[in-house]
Design an enzyme around this catalytic site. Structure first.
Site, PDB file in Angstrom:
ATOM      1  N   CYS A 130      43.814  25.425  24.094  1.00  0.00           N
ATOM      2  CA  CYS A 130      44.403  24.542  23.104  1.00  0.00           C
ATOM      3  C   CYS A 130      45.678  23.853  23.568  1.00  0.00           C
ATOM      4  O   CYS A 130      46.144  24.051  24.677  1.00  0.00           O
ATOM      5  CB  CYS A 130      44.772  25.360  21.864  1.00  0.00           C
ATOM      6  SG  CYS A 130      43.946  26.940  21.778  1.00  0.00           S
ATOM      7  N   LYS A 164      29.865  34.646  45.373  1.00  0.00           N
ATOM      8  CA  LYS A 164      31.178  35.281  45.172  1.00  0.00           C
ATOM      9  C   LYS A 164      31.922  34.594  44.032  1.00  0.00           C
ATOM     10  O   LYS A 164      32.985  34.015  44.225  1.00  0.00           O
ATOM     11  CB  LYS A 164      32.003  35.232  46.466  1.00  0.00           C
ATOM     12  CG  LYS A 164      32.016  33.888  47.176  1.00  0.00           C
ATOM     13  CD  LYS A 164      32.847  33.957  48.449  1.00  0.00           C
ATOM     14  CE  LYS A 164      32.710  32.649  49.212  1.00  0.00           C
ATOM     15  NZ  LYS A 164      33.386  32.663  50.487  1.00  0.00           N
TER      16      LYS A 164
END
Length: 1633
Positions: A97, A1063
């Site tokens: 936000c 990964k």
């Protein structure tokens, strides 16, 4: 649009600094324009309406989706096991936000504060998100003090007496939409209030304007009313607030059994504050709530919040602020935090509750967001008498270890944190928290500073904090202070006294209240390290017997344990994980193999455990955790461990600690009466024994599988199962806080094993068999001889055990970091895993709340798998050595590998001979393989008759949907990289550059080919005229290597790599020996110097930041589609929703089985999920949320055939990626030695014969020589081979489509009804549930072809377009002239100059523009100001800027100065935000003021002067020069391998702040260095008017000795760093480069 462009007049000369132009009306026009931009993301506004019916469907679709989930998650466990937090519920809501607050220090209420908060909120719209209707916001809101004038006015109109401020509570309530339910809810509320002795004054319907609410939001809009009550019996404010809190809790409890309970929500219920919020865009919040427009609505402060939720299911209650907090961020440890909070319920007591503690439980709610739960925890502490600042210091502690300032000046603050470390696990994750209880307003930042927070104060005593500067018009002459919150910092405003407390003042005040240090020194015991054993304790035969019984293989011992023991680090390997999932495998697996580590992507960032390890800790406390609400010396009575890895001696020390009363619980099960039911019985008995021990006062349970002698009928319970079961049992019985769990086990040797045990509740582990294996290895004849002969570094017996322990600790830090978790104490019990292949009964018993979407083995089947290992230890036939299961390396007779030698031979034969019959043999090989991936359990079906193949769309159309994987030039050879690109361009498919840039020679079609050879690309064969070697997809990864404006504008698509299948959550490294002169040139670095790619957290550390990078890339190249690469894991659908709302054009879902050049084995094997589940979840979630039409879905991971393509199509994919198999088709023989630079066929080899440097463990430079030319010459591939392969795959697709009766791919995409479960018998279980893969929530409104052909998503009208349309600027670019302009700028103008730079780069390249654009901007610039600048662009900003200034700039000049009439001291003020100059490859920056965190991260060649920085500056620098004329934060120059820096150290505090792992510090002694420094400061003074710079130059001789020069090894011999270096003329240096 005319009105919105009005403020955009280009001023011919310098404008005045007056902000008159910044009127609210103009501001709104601007924002109006911008919001049209952000939300019109589909094909024109008219077509947007097509999505509204879909939105309606998606709301209805929620119900069946939940049913489906419940079918999969059907619970067979005990009824009382339902309380544990469920990951499914947690994952459905993620958010990020923009936030801020405004506070008047004189506590003076005014309506202006509310108006300003709404204006500022409107200027953060770009930090929020919108639903599929482009109108329903993800949420916005404000918190203010109670506007008594407004309520008194209402009371008077109702004929009620005036309200008593001191006695009245105001509830802001979301009631059910349905009138009947609403009345019932009101009745419940009034009844409880009356019972509690509150007088109900009345209900006030909140006046709203529904016309401004979006379609989605209106569907779920509650009935919004306020309840006013009088609290007669309480006199003091705190008691009154407590009464209202109890009342709210009782109402929530009473409503919980009602049908409408989920539709009732209290935004606030307080005498001090009120919250107005909703599923609204920020700019309409004030229009919706008419109260906010009233002059009677006054407040001395306001907190405002704009939410960007990755999930678009509209839920009004999740808008923020919450009741106490406004939170921008993500709590990564939320599942553990919820479980621990629930465990505390039994122990929480405080006199202030007067015995009513039971009535205020529970303290958390898994169905709420992470923010809502953090708010609940903070509210509990606050209502129990803590101050807001203290509550947040307890919940979100800073990184207080290795903190020079705190340890020297504020030891009491460290004591406070140390005390609470043992009481409350940190709520860990990136967070900017704003908070208020009505008396105090404040803000604090997480320990790693991964959210922006700027603050300023004005002469009229108002303080502002915001995610961005420029959110309000401001008279700069009245600003008296400007700053930013750094990592772990806090600022509070006491509204009653008018005081502002900055960071250390707040903390000192809180920490000094009680003698925490004294309590710790008297009661806390540190576990002192004990030496490792100096001789083995078992005979060799007995060790082997134990290893066999507990499931070790020879690979585990030789590749994992011995590597860790000899080298002190985890082993690395290459390619991907191409063996079957554990549940599908015909080989026995340890239980750990059913668990995959979760990792951060998009909603939160991973951390860098190597370069930013100062924020991380493996410390853990053992013993009882007392009542969190009471403070006293008794709570400090614990044992502190520096890490969770215990050797035998340390475990023995713990066993002797009488205060802990340790109890050993053996973990074996008896199969004497048969296997069925035996494991469950044993677990039940173990849990009962644990229960009894804890009730008897034991604070330490040691679960042990150690035995005098192993018995054939008493196998060990898998230790993970035992730990999980006891942990869950104690939680559910309210005993978990009373004791710690330690595992004393043989079945734990890899980092993944340790992580699983800790994640499911163990505080520490003693891996006795692993240590014994290390000792036996060291004493073996083979090892002794290797060390004698110098073929292996010599290590002592103690050292090899120490090495093993060290490797485990480093591996644990990496596993924590990939989820963005800093503290092991927060990881403990947080269950950051997904399960693939265990049934619900197992999950409910030991791993409650974890996601196991496909079900799997039950307890009896698990017991059988355990027995298959155990019996090997007692069998006569068992070999006298360990079996090699072949899980890592392929071997005949071992585990099946998808990429095996036979497969590659068959494929080579088919493509090289262009033989259809050979391809048919290859197909048959794949069809006959053992079941190894989920799609192998599915088959095709159709209710249509077959059609002739001739009616099916041609192969030439199908291959356009094919892409190859992102393999970097560096990981693979130039020959392979270019051959793949040429093949894909011939087909009309797309190859991917991977990280590392691209040679411009590849961008033009070849015209000089004869006999298959071209002088342009002489190393390739099989070429044709017209071939191009460019990669259509150009990758932007975390290292930003090779990312220049010209690279970006020459792309058809730009891929943001968030994660890699092999990964996920990690960065990468190209070893120095692979960095040839050619690679170095493309990556703007130096030959032979290792290149480190950080984990992806620098500008994609949250959903709004990813949206910003997408915006930046659309800005610089508006014609390139932007794709975002994600890796499959539970919750990816929610993440993908956020990415779609972030304006991405393409989302790529990668499976865990993707390849890699090099990666730790544990990452290859234990992270990421199958793409089938990730794709199904993504496709279904996007459809349910009405977002599927916005994005192309691409999938990759182990695809090998037409069958794979069609399976992926049926599950929803539009495009298909091929990685390893494309390399095999061009010649790879799967030798699996990519990470060694020894590829036998030149596919993954680099470098001609030349000298190179590499950095050793101690980072001294070692010279070596590479002879790899002969290997590269062996490269057998020609582009035609890959073309043949893809045409065969396409023909296979056509054949299957014809069989199924479909004419084109469009007809089958997303139609799971063409799939059915295959009748296949698995060895381990028949309980797998594939319903999730086969479920169908509908298909998109548009066909796949329409989705793929839609135009590139646009940023809409932007300031750069206005500038580019100006005739003078146009002419200056076209005719390379000089132009001067002055322009107004606002924070909503983002990535300004990026598009202009793109236009110049497209026309002239990175260095060819001879004109000059001199543009001055006045005001506050939005994010990414001056990104991707090219030479000839001289940009000046008079004002201030936000994050990412100069991102990726390749040249030109950026000058940032404050306005002339400032009222603050510029060198003390922050002028630019975080992560500036990220990946810059040229140019200069001069900033008169301070920068935020991570300044000049991964800078390659830019020069910069700045007057102070935050933490982690110069991180990963590989070139350029940075001068800092002021204070810096911690961790300077981490990972810096090139370039120089000069830092002024006036108070001698720099030394402990520099990360000396690679660089060294020296005074500026070389005359060339002194000249470089002085020249840059002179330029800085000339361009910015810096008083600090002028003072330094004036007194040069005094200041010069105060500068430190930061020098990495690659710069040690340069003239700037060494007075003895030979000076080479610049032109010669250029030529040699």
């Amino acid at each position: 649009m005319a009105a919105s462009v009005a403020p955009r007049v280009l001023l011919p000369s310098a404008a005045s600094n007056s902000d008159a132009a910044f009127s609210l009306r103009n501001r709104s026009a601007l924002l109006g324009r911008r919001s049209v931009v952000v939300h019109r993301r589909l094909r024109g506004a008219a077509k947007g309406s097509r999505l509204v019916p879909r939105a309606a469907e998606s709301v209805r679709a929620e119900a069946p989706r939940r049913e489906r989930g419940s079918a999969i998650q059907k619970t067979s466990g005990k009824a009382n096991r339902t309380k544990v937090a469920d990951l499914n519920e947690i994952l459905s809501e993620r958010g990020a936000c923009g936030v801020g607050f405004i506070a008047n220090l004189k506590n003076k209420s005014s309506h202006k504060i509310v108006e300003d908060a709404l204006t500022a909120l409107g200027c953060m719209e770009h930090r929020g998100g919108c639903g599929a209707d482009n109108d329903s916001g993800d949420g916005s809101g404000v918190m203010t003090s109670v506007p008594w004038d407004l309520f008194n006015n209402w009371a008077n109109k109702q004929g009620l007496p005036s309200l008593e401020k001191e006695k009245t509570g105001v509830a802001m309530v979301f009631l059910p939409k349905n009138d009947k339910a609403s009345e019932e809810a009101k009745k419940v509320i009034v009844n409880i209030c009356t019972k509690e002795g509150l007088e109900v004054i009345g209900w006030r319907p909140v006046p709203v304007n529904e016309s401004v609410v979006g379609f989605f939001a209106k569907e779920t809009m509650p009935n919004i009313q306020q309840l006013l009550v009088k609290v007669v019996k309480e006199d003091n404010v705190d008691d009154l607030e407590r009464e209202l809190y109890i009342c709210r809790k009782l109402i929530e409890k009473a409503a919980s059994s009602e049908k409408w309970s989920s539709d009732l929500y209290f935004c606030s219920f307080s005498n001090q504050t009120v919250v107005y919020k909703g599923m609204l865009r920020s700019e309409v919040l004030g229009q919706f709530y008419l109260d906010l427009q009233s002059d009677l609505f006054t407040s001395p402060f306001a907190i405002y919040h704009r939410r960007y939720s990755t999930n678009t299911s509209p839920r009004w209650p999740l808008a923020q602020p919450m009741r106490l907090l406004g939170h921008n961020g993500e709590i990564n440890t939320i599942q553990g935090n919820l479980n621990w909070m629930q465990s505390r319920e039994a122990t929480i007591k405080s006199p202030v509750w007067r015995g009513r503690e039971n009535e205020i439980r529970p303290y958390g709610n898994p169905k709420g967001s992470d923010s809502a739960n953090l708010d609940s925890a903070a509210e509990l502490l606050l209502r129990s008498g803590r101050s807001p600042a203290e509550a947040l210091m307890i919940l979100v502690p800073e990184a207080y270890k290795k903190h020079p300032t705190l340890s020297i000046k504020y030891p009491e603050v460290i004591d406070f944190y140390e005390y609470y470390k043992g009481q409350m696990e940190a709520w860990d994750g990136p967070a900017l928290l704003l908070f208020s209880d009505g008396k105090t307003v404040g803000a604090c930042l997480d320990r790693n500073g991964l959210r922006p927070a700027r603050y300023w104060r004005t002469a009229d005593d108002v303080v502002y904090v915001a995610s961005e500067v420029g959110v309000l018009p401001m008279d700069e002459s009245k600003v008296t202070m400007k700053g930013r919150l750094g990592p772990g910092m806090m600022i509070t405003v006491d509204l009653q006294s008018g005081q502002v407390y900055e960071n250390t003042e707040v903390k000192k005040k809180v920490a000094s209240a009680l003698p925490y240090g004294e309590w710790l020194s008297e009661n806390m015991r540190q576990l002192k390290p004990v030496n490792f054993l100096s001789s083995p304790v078992m005979e060799e035969g007995l060790v082997l017997k134990h290893q066999q019984a507990f499931g070790y293989s020879s690979e585990d011992v030789q590749m994992v344990i011995e590597t860790m023991a000899s080298q002190g680090k985890e082993p690395t390997f290459c390619m991907g994980d191409d063996i079957p999932l554990a549940a599908l495998s015909q080989k026995p697996h340890m239980i750990y193999d059913y668990f995959k580590q979760r990792f951060a992507q998009v909603t939160n960032p991973p951390i860098d455990p190597l370069r930013e390890g100062l924020v991380m800790s493996l410390e853990v406390n053992l013993g009882k955790r007392g009542n969190i609400l009471e403070t006293g010396p008794q709570n400090a009575s614990q044992v502190a461990l520096s890490s969770p890895v215990l050797n035998e001696g340390e475990l023995e020390t713990l066993m002797k600690d009488t205060a802990l009363k340790p109890q050993v619980l053996p973990t074996f099960f008896d199969i004497g009466k048969g296997i069925d039911g035996s494991l469950e019985r044993a677990l039940g008995e173990l849990c009962e024994a644990a229960d009894e021990a804890v009730r008897g006062g034991s604070q330490l349970l040691i679960l042990s599988d150690r035995a005098e002698e192993l018995e054939p009928t008493r196998p060990a319970i898998p230790i993970l199962l035992a730990v999980g079961a006891v942990h869950q049992h104690l939680i559910q019985n309210g005993l978990r806080m009373s004791a710690s769990i330690v595992a004393d086990t043989a079945q734990c040797f890899s980092t993944h094993h340790f992580a699983c045990l800790i994640g499911y509740g163990a505080s520490a582990i003693s891996p006795y068999l692993a240590f014994e294996t290390c000792r036996q290895w060291r004493l073996s004849t083979k090892t002794v001889n290797l060390m004698k002969n110098g073929k292996m570094p010599t290590v002592t017996l103690e050292q090899c055990q120490k090495n093993f322990s060290k490797a485990v600790k480093s591996g644990l830090l990496k596993i924590l970091s990939k989820m963005g978790i800093s503290l092991l104490s927060s990881y403990c019990g947080a269950q950051i895993f997904e399960i693939y292949g265990l049934g619900q009964d197992v999950v409910d018993y030991a791993f409650c709340g974890s996601v196991s979407k496909i079900g799997g083995l039950n307890l009896d089947e698990l017991a059988r798998e355990t027995m298959s290992f155990w019996l090997k230890a007692f069998s006569e036939d068992t070999a006298k050595r360990l079996e090699n299961f072949g899980f890592i390396q392929f071997r005949p007779g071992g585990e099946y590998h998808g990429n095996n030698p036979q497969m590659s031979k068959l494929l080579h034969k088919a493509v090289r001979e262009k033989s259809e019959s050979a391809y048919a043999v290859y197909q048959q090989h794949l069809a006959n393989r053992p079941v190894s991936v989920l799609r192998d359990l599915l088959d095709f079906k159709s209710d249509r008759p077959p059609i002739p193949v001739g009616k099916v769309e041609p192969a030439s159309a199908i291959v356009q949907r094919f892409c190859t994987g992102g393999m970097s030039l560096g990981a693979i050879s130039r020959e392979t990289h270019e051959a793949i690109a040429i093949a894909m361009n011939r087909l009309g498919g797309k190859s991917n550059s991977g990280e590392g840039g691209e040679d411009p020679i590849r961008w033009n079609p070849l015209t000089d080919v004869t006999d298959g050879y071209s002088p342009t690309l002489p190393h390739l064969k099989g070429l044709q005229n017209g071939d191009t070697a460019t990669s259509a997809i150009k990758q932007v990864a975390s290292g930003r290597f090779g990312v220049t404006p010209t690279f970006l504008v020459n792309a058809d698509q730009l891929e943001i790599k968030i994660a890699q299948g092999a990964k996920p959550g990690e960065g990468g490294q190209l070893p120095g020996k692979k960095v040839s002169a050619y690679i170095a040139r493309l990556r703007n670095s130096k030959p032979g110097v290792p290149l480190i790619s950080p984990p992806p957290h620098h500008d994609i550390y949250s959903i709004e930041d990813l949206a910003q990078l997408i915006y930046d890339l659309h800005q610089v190249n508006p014609n390139a589609k932007v794709s975002v690469k994600l890796v499959a894991e539970a919750g990816i659908g929610t993440v993908a929703s956020g990415v779609a709302k972030g304006n991405a054009d393409i989302i790529q879902i990668s499976g865990h089985d993707g390849g890699t050049g090099a990666s730790p084995v544990s990452s290859i094997k234990h992270a990421g999920g199958p793409w089938e589940l990730g794709l199904a979840e993504t496709h279904q979630t996007l459809i349910e949320n009405g977002l599927r039409e916005r994005v192309i879905l691409r999938v990759d991971g182990g695809l090998k055939s037409g069958v794979d393509v069609l399976m992926a199509a049926a599950m929803g994919a539009d495009e298909y990626g091929f990685g390893s198999v494309a390399m095999i088709a061009t010649g790879c023989v799967m030798a699996r030695v990519c990470h060694t630079n020894n590829c036998p066929v030149g596919v993954a080899s680099q470098v001609k014969s030349q000298s190179f440097f590499y950095v050793t463990k101690r980072f001294s430079l070692i010279r070596g020589t590479m002879q790899r030319e002969e290997l590269r010459a062996r490269f057998p591939g020609v582009p035609g081979d890959l073309v043949n392969y893809f045409l065969y795959v396409a023909e296979e697709v056509r054949g299957i489509l014809a069989q199924l009766g479909y004419e084109k791919m469009d007809d089958i995409i997303g139609r799971t009804e063409v799939l059915r479960p295959r009748a296949v018998s698995l060895l381990k279980t028949q309980q797998l549930n594939l319903s999730y893969l086969l479920s169908n929530v509908g298909v998109p409104k548009w066909s796949s072809t329409e989705i793929r052909r839609q135009p590139v998503h646009t940023n809409g009208p932007v300031l750069d377009d206005v500038l580019l349309s100006d005739p003078e600027i146009k002419e200056a670019i076209e005719k390379e002239k000089v132009v001067n302009k002055t322009v107004k700028i606002y924070n909503v103008d983002r990535a300004v100059c990026g598009r202009i730079a793109g236009v110049i780069a497209k026309r002239y390249g990175d260095t060819g523009f001879a004109g000059q654009l001199n543009i001055t901007f006045m005001g506050s610039a939005g994010q990414s100001f001056g990104c991707f600048l090219t030479p000839g662009m001289n940009i000046r900003l008079v004002g201030e800027a936000n994050d990412y200034v100069g991102k990726g700039m390749a040249g030109g000049e950026l000058v940032l100065t404050p306005p002339e009439n400032f009222g603050f001291c510029p060198e003390d003020a922050t002028i630019v935000g975080n992560t500036c100059l990220y990946g810059a490859t040229g140019g200069q920056v001069f900033a008169r003021g301070k920068a935020g965190e991570r300044f000049a991260v991964r800078n390659s060649l830019a020069e910069a002067v700045v007057e102070g920085t935050g933490d982690h500056c110069l991180e990963y620098m590989t070139g350029g020069c940075v001068v800092i004329l002021g204070k810096v934060g911690r961790n300077v120059a981490a990972g810096m391998t090139g370039g120089l820096a000069y830092i002024l150290d006036e108070d001698d505090t720099l030394l402990p702040k520099v990360n000396k792992e690679i660089v060294r510090m020296q005074r500026v002694v070389a005359p060339v260095g002194q000249m470089q420094l002085k020249n840059l400061i002179e330029a800085h003074v000339e361009k910015t008017g810096s008083e600090k710079g002028a003072a330094i130059l004036k007194d040069w001789d005094t200041y010069l000795p105060l500068f430190w020069q930061i020098v990495p090894p690659s710069e040690e011999d340069t003239p700037e760093a060494s007075a003895d270096a030979e000076i080479v003329p610049t032109n010669q240096m250029m030529q040699s480069a």
